[in-house]
Design a protein around this motif. Structure first.
Motif, short mmCIF file in Angstrom:
data_model
loop_
_atom_site.label_atom_id
_atom_site.label_comp_id
_atom_site.label_asym_id
_atom_site.label_seq_id
_atom_site.Cartn_x
_atom_site.Cartn_y
_atom_site.Cartn_z
N PHE A 177 0.96 -1.18 0.04
CA PHE A 177 -0.12 0.03 -0.01
C PHE A 177 0.90 1.21 -0.08
O PHE A 177 2.02 1.09 0.50
CB PHE A 177 -0.93 0.06 1.14
N ARG B 224 -2.19 10.05 0.52
CA ARG B 224 -2.98 10.75 -0.12
C ARG B 224 -2.95 12.30 0.31
O ARG B 224 -3.32 13.15 -0.28
CB ARG B 224 -4.49 10.22 0.38
N ASP C 123 -10.68 6.87 0.99
CA ASP C 123 -9.56 6.04 1.35
C ASP C 123 -8.26 6.75 1.58
O ASP C 123 -8.06 7.74 0.82
CB ASP C 123 -9.35 4.92 0.54
N TYR D 275 -6.68 7.07 -5.46
CA TYR D 275 -7.41 6.91 -4.20
C TYR D 275 -8.92 6.67 -4.27
O TYR D 275 -9.47 7.33 -4.91
CB TYR D 275 -7.07 7.65 -2.86
N THR D 276 -9.47 5.60 -3.46
CA THR D 276 -11.04 5.41 -3.75
C THR D 276 -11.86 6.19 -2.77
O THR D 276 -11.32 5.95 -1.32
CB THR D 276 -11.16 3.97 -3.97
N ALA E 204 -3.97 3.29 -0.93
CA ALA E 204 -4.06 2.78 -2.00
C ALA E 204 -3.28 1.51 -2.34
O ALA E 204 -1.94 1.49 -1.88
CB ALA E 204 -4.01 3.72 -3.23
#
Length: 249
Positions: free
Chosen positions: A219, A223, A244, A240-241, A247
């Motif tokens: 990971f 962010r 979150d 990044y979703t 990532a």
């Protein structure tokens, strides 16, 4: 974290996934000096994201009571501070962390973070059992926050060095923060004989040694890095979703 010149934006370097140690230090200096992030703020962001990464791989609903126990091994440098924050957030997320912090830093930030963990009733081990099976039976996984980039085992004292020797022998999952402790940040030297983590959480951006990581999950916890800084350092990282803060790579 060291002082080194950053890349020249005029050269428009090709985008890449990994940063050299000098580039990683320059990126952090940009955050601290130009964007006015505080050191405690960066440590908090990285520690929280590290705990979130643990929850992604080891989701609480899928774990037995024993598997929820986490041993967080911290060193006296900045990676150890990130480990202390990670332990605190794991506690908030209803895991059961225990901390082994054999060489405590006198730095005020480390002392404050230690106090926070103690106030939240997170236990601290006075010693790490040398019998590996005792650790395998007592904990579901281990977080390695002993050494960061540029920190050699000999610089942090015997207890940390002995702890790393024990961590190499464990059969339970190992999660390393930023780089596996003892690896060379550039070449990954000692990757064959050193720690072999199942999970790596690269802080801000992956370091070059992460190219030799062969574990199950990698990971990036970055962010918080502004888009302008990512472009300056020509970072090509996954998106990044939703909300979150980590990532998967």
């Amino acid at each position: 974290m060291s002082s080194a010149a950053g890349p020249d934006p005029a050269e428009a370097p090709e985008e890449r996934l990994f940063l050299s140690a000098a580039e990683a230090a320059a990126l952090e200096r940009e955050l601290l000096e130009d964007y006015r992030f505080g050191r405690q703020q960066l440590v908090e962001l990285c520690g929280h994201a590290s705990a979130v990464a643990v929850t992604k791989v080891f989701p609480l609903p899928a774990l037995s009571r024993k598997q929820r126990t986490v041993l967080v091994v911290c060193g006296p440098e900045q990676n150890g501070a990130v480990g202390l924050v990670c332990a605190r957030h794991l506690r908030v997320f209803e895991y059961e962390p225990t901390i082994f912090y054999p060489t405590r830093s006198l730095d005020l930030l480390h002392r404050d973070l230690t106090t926070q963990c103690e106030k939240m009733d997170i236990p601290f081990l006075s010693y790490l059992p040398t019998e590996v099976q005792l650790i395998n039976e007592a904990y579901g996984l281990v977080v390695d926050a002993v050494l960061g980039p540029g920190v050699e085992p000999g610089e942090v004292g015997g207890p940390c060095t002995r702890a790393l020797a024990t961590l190499k022998l464990l059969s339970i999952p190992l999660v390393s923060l930023d780089i596996p402790s003892g690896w060379d940040a550039e070449t990954g030297g000692d990757a064959e004989d050193g720690l072999r983590p199942d999970v790596l959480v690269s802080l801000a951006a992956p370091k070059r040694c992460a190219g030799r990581f062969s574990g199950r999950h990698h990971f990036v916890a970055g962010r918080f890095v502004p888009d302008d800084v990512r472009r300056k350092f020509a970072l090509r990282l996954p998106g990044y979703t939703g909300t979150d803060c980590v990532a998967a790579l």
